[in-house]
Scaffold this motif. Structure first.
Motif, short mmCIF file in Angstrom:
data_model
loop_
_atom_site.label_atom_id
_atom_site.label_comp_id
_atom_site.label_asym_id
_atom_site.label_seq_id
_atom_site.Cartn_x
_atom_site.Cartn_y
_atom_site.Cartn_z
N MET A 34 118.20 76.15 -15.85
CA MET A 34 117.59 77.25 -16.55
C MET A 34 118.05 77.86 -17.70
O MET A 34 119.33 77.99 -17.82
N ARG A 35 117.20 77.96 -18.77
CA ARG A 35 117.80 78.70 -19.79
C ARG A 35 117.52 80.25 -19.89
O ARG A 35 116.44 80.61 -19.75
N TYR A 36 118.69 80.92 -19.82
CA TYR A 36 118.45 82.47 -19.88
C TYR A 36 118.39 82.89 -21.39
O TYR A 36 118.43 82.03 -22.21
N PHE A 37 117.90 83.98 -21.25
CA PHE A 37 117.90 84.87 -22.79
C PHE A 37 118.99 84.58 -23.54
O PHE A 37 118.64 83.98 -24.84
N GLU A 38 120.19 84.47 -23.31
CA GLU A 38 121.08 84.48 -24.09
C GLU A 38 121.32 82.99 -24.70
O GLU A 38 121.75 82.67 -25.59
N ASP A 39 120.69 81.99 -23.69
CA ASP A 39 120.94 80.68 -24.25
C ASP A 39 119.86 80.13 -25.09
O ASP A 39 120.08 79.06 -25.76
N VAL A 40 118.88 81.15 -25.36
CA VAL A 40 117.87 80.61 -26.16
C VAL A 40 118.04 80.43 -27.54
O VAL A 40 118.57 81.44 -28.24
N GLU A 41 117.92 79.48 -28.55
CA GLU A 41 118.18 79.48 -30.00
C GLU A 41 116.73 79.28 -30.63
O GLU A 41 116.09 78.22 -30.58
N VAL A 42 116.79 80.38 -31.53
CA VAL A 42 115.61 80.34 -32.31
C VAL A 42 115.65 79.19 -33.22
O VAL A 42 116.76 78.86 -33.81
N GLY A 43 114.59 78.15 -33.27
CA GLY A 43 114.73 76.90 -34.18
C GLY A 43 114.76 75.85 -33.40
O GLY A 43 114.64 74.85 -33.76
N SER A 44 115.18 76.07 -31.95
CA SER A 44 115.56 74.68 -31.15
C SER A 44 114.20 74.33 -30.94
O SER A 44 113.02 74.84 -30.77
N THR A 45 114.13 73.02 -30.64
CA THR A 45 112.78 72.17 -30.37
C THR A 45 113.19 71.03 -29.16
O THR A 45 114.29 71.07 -28.88
N ALA A 46 111.88 71.03 -28.49
CA ALA A 46 112.02 70.11 -27.13
C ALA A 46 110.88 69.01 -27.30
O ALA A 46 109.75 69.67 -27.74
N ALA A 47 111.03 68.10 -26.71
CA ALA A 47 109.75 67.32 -26.41
C ALA A 47 109.73 66.78 -25.12
O ALA A 47 110.81 66.28 -24.56
N PHE A 48 108.80 67.03 -24.34
CA PHE A 48 108.79 66.60 -22.89
C PHE A 48 107.34 66.36 -22.19
O PHE A 48 106.50 66.96 -23.12
N GLY A 49 107.33 66.24 -20.91
CA GLY A 49 105.99 66.07 -20.24
C GLY A 49 105.31 64.83 -20.44
O GLY A 49 105.34 64.12 -21.65
N SER A 50 104.50 64.54 -19.41
CA SER A 50 103.36 63.54 -19.43
C SER A 50 102.38 63.78 -18.54
O SER A 50 102.70 64.05 -17.19
N TYR A 51 101.45 63.92 -18.92
CA TYR A 51 100.15 64.29 -17.93
C TYR A 51 99.02 63.24 -18.50
O TYR A 51 98.51 63.25 -19.51
N ASP A 52 98.83 62.54 -17.16
CA ASP A 52 97.60 61.73 -17.11
C ASP A 52 96.17 62.39 -17.18
O ASP A 52 96.17 63.11 -16.00
N VAL A 53 95.40 62.38 -17.83
CA VAL A 53 94.11 63.05 -17.94
C VAL A 53 93.04 62.02 -17.19
O VAL A 53 92.92 61.01 -17.92
N THR A 54 92.47 62.63 -16.28
CA THR A 54 91.55 61.72 -15.54
C THR A 54 90.01 62.37 -15.65
O THR A 54 89.91 63.75 -15.51
N ALA A 55 89.03 61.54 -15.46
CA ALA A 55 87.61 62.07 -15.58
C ALA A 55 87.44 62.88 -14.23
O ALA A 55 87.02 64.00 -14.14
N GLU A 56 87.92 62.61 -13.27
CA GLU A 56 87.78 63.14 -11.88
C GLU A 56 88.49 64.67 -11.98
O GLU A 56 87.65 65.77 -11.69
N GLU A 57 89.40 64.77 -12.51
CA GLU A 57 90.22 66.06 -12.70
C GLU A 57 89.41 67.05 -13.83
O GLU A 57 89.36 68.24 -13.64
#
Lengths: 147, 147
Positions: free
Chosen positions: B1-24
């Motif tokens: 978990m990133r607490y407020f003190e840990d957060v760096e302005v300008g930091s970037t991240a790339a994550f996640g993968s979500y398969d989109v379905t017609a049913e959903e």
């Protein structure tokens, strides 16, 4: 249906009634916003909110349902953008939400003469007439020549 | 978990993968955004989009799921506000969505020394690396003294 020509800037409306249930809060939370205050009453009791509350995205989805089913919906081609979502008060099981809207602006498309952009401010209120969420949404709306 | 003190302005991240379905897409559309291009392939074929597409609110819900499940989530107390949602490209059945984020700002709470506000820009991209949706979200985040 309200076509682009029918939309009057400054016009207001009040509509919709959405009964919020614990079951639906937990279903949406489990699927899309799995934080403890959206998924489980006991975990929520230890959270910032102290109780189960709806995901803000669930609240927006409930607002969208009321917008789509309002008595005179816009002849919307597509949603385009949203500004200024503010989650002001918690949305809880047992709340009944209603919507109030005001048309803030309309601008014809510069590319296509048969459509235009409509900006609407919305506020969701609960049964105690507390404003729980506010937002502004821009939709691309058919003109009469489109159909 | 990133607490407020840990957060760096300008930091970037790339994550996640979500398969989109017609049913959903149709399940969400039927429940929360019952416009023909979100609920039925045949009706969608005659629409502005020409095919079934996800509700923009469904796209935001899918983004929220990826945000909640990222490797180092914020120690979020609550979502507060959202600005600048832009639905730039349709989200279709068969797409796989990913998220990229950048921390834009952090501000300590003026009322409580143990928490603060973090503003994050997000963009959802599809498998062709097209940006489909962009947004900025403000969360109230725990400082280490909160726990």
């Amino acid at each position: 249906m309200r076509y682009f020509e029918d939309v009057e800037v400054g016009s207001t409306a009040a509509f919709g009634s959405y009964d919020v249930t614990a079951e639906e809060i937990k279903e949406f939370g489990t699927k899309y916003d799995p934080q403890p205050f959206h998924t489980d009453e006991e975990a929520a009791a230890d959270s910032f909110f102290g109780e189960l509350v709806a995901s803000g995205w669930h609240t927006m989805a409930m607002c969208m349902r009321m917008i789509a089913e309002q008595p005179e919906p816009l002849a919307a081609l597509a949603g385009v953008e949203v500004e200024h979502i503010r989650w002001r008060k918690p949305v809880r099981p047992g709340d009944t939400l209603h919507l109030r809207t005001e048309v803030l602006d309309k601008q014809p498309s510069t590319k296509h003469g048969d459509r235009g952009y409509v900006t609407t401010a919305g506020e969701a209120v609960n049964g105690d007439d507390e404003v729980v969420t506010t937002f502004e949404v821009v939709a691309l709306v058919k003109g009469r020549a489109y159909d």
